[in-house]
Design an enzyme around this catalytic site. Sequence first.
Site, short mmCIF file in Angstrom:
data_model
loop_
_atom_site.label_atom_id
_atom_site.label_comp_id
_atom_site.label_asym_id
_atom_site.label_seq_id
_atom_site.Cartn_x
_atom_site.Cartn_y
_atom_site.Cartn_z
N ASP A 98 -8.10 -4.53 -0.63
CA ASP A 98 -8.60 -5.35 -1.72
C ASP A 98 -8.32 -6.84 -1.55
O ASP A 98 -8.93 -7.67 -2.23
CB ASP A 98 -7.98 -4.88 -3.05
CG ASP A 98 -8.35 -3.45 -3.37
OD1 ASP A 98 -9.56 -3.15 -3.38
OD2 ASP A 98 -7.45 -2.63 -3.58
N HIS B 186 0.84 -1.19 0.00
CA HIS B 186 0.00 0.00 0.00
C HIS B 186 0.88 1.25 0.00
O HIS B 186 2.01 1.22 0.50
CB HIS B 186 -0.92 0.01 1.23
CG HIS B 186 -1.98 1.06 1.18
ND1 HIS B 186 -1.81 2.32 1.69
CD2 HIS B 186 -3.23 1.04 0.64
CE1 HIS B 186 -2.90 3.04 1.48
NE2 HIS B 186 -3.78 2.28 0.84
#
Length: 448
Positions: free
Chosen positions: A384, A325
């Site tokens: 996700d 991320h």
Amino acid sequence: MKKEYLIYKLSDEVKTSCKIDNELFSKYGVKRGLRNEDGSGVLVGLTNIGNVVGYEQGEDGKPKPTEGKLYYRGYELDQLVAPLLKEKRFGFEEVAFLLLSGELPDKEELMAFRELLNDNMPLDHRTIVHLVDLEGTNIMNILARCVLEMYTFDNNPDDISRDNLMRQSIELIAKFPTIIAYAYNIYRHSEHGRSLHIRHPKEHLSIAENFLFMLKHEDYTELDARTLDLLLIIQAEHGGGNNSTFTVRVTSSTRTDTYSSIAAGIGSLKGPLHGGANIKVINMFHHLKEQIQDWTDVDEIDTYLKRMLNKEAYDKSGLIYGIGHAVYTMSDPRAVELKKLAGELAKEKGREQEYNFLCLLEQEGIKCLMEHRKSRKPACANLDFYSGFIYEMIGLPQEIYTPIFAMARIVGWTAHRIEELNFEGRRIIRPAYKNILEVKKYIPIEER
């Protein structure tokens, strides 16, 4: 000259016209992607809404990786989620009230806010007719077009006063679930010959329940609805710097209308490097289920993941989707919450073996990625990694994975738009690009 050749020629010339030496970015101190050298975001604004924490300030002034935290209006995400899980109640509307107003509602305010949202969920009959005419395979595009069409039905679309912005925000939050559910049912009818159902939202149901009802009638469980509700909460806001929210703030700074700004945010979220990433993860998961024979064999898993990182397997992108991320380092608090939800839902659906495999992929994916990068900087699973698996267990089709993300994030988008247009000293957002091309002398067309 043939038109087809001209297109090829123009395209070929782009290879030269778009070429920029990477060293020039360092030379001129350009922050590519509005990122600092350490990967953290360039500070471009201030907000009272959301806060994304992936680093702490070290004693040497450098960012130090830490467990990820996400705050909504000063409240840590797990503070908001824990009571809902304990009390087994729906909370998306409560969080929407918080993000829009800055304060948690009392019982009377929450009841009135729920009623206000329910009142605004039905679509104008003209929108329904237009939805039927908007046959298409991409629900995000249909959503954007419907939002732009709402401008024409608004008696006061360009007014950016607080009262009008709040009215428009509530209408958008309420109507997104209806538009998405209807758009998918129309798509399923036109593309797959299924029966077309237009179910009107019910007054006594939450947004999550109403969405599942409009989409699936009664083919869902209470846990399905509560899980979707928490997914919406977890995806409702993520600070001002995420691409789609920043897009909404940039466009809002021009004082354009709400519908144009939100449509721009939808276009941003649609991208596979942003909201579309959940589909990448679930497709990768299906591939790994087929390719790895023993879902408990760490060595077999590692071998295949390393082949993926070396661009030798799967789509040869060199990526393990759902791992890593831009801000979070040691953990993504959204992924932490979703992992718990996925485990509970997997028990109900009899898919615990797949869930355990996904957890092992997370563990080994992080390890293999760090070894491949030869970096001590920690990596983590992001939002996700588990969201697609949860959607699949609820029985939701891939065509609406990203639209559901938009259904949640519309809350954050509208809150940030209101803030952008209501703080003193606001200015149009206009960063700079340095031109590195030398000045050229014009050549007359006869001499070219």
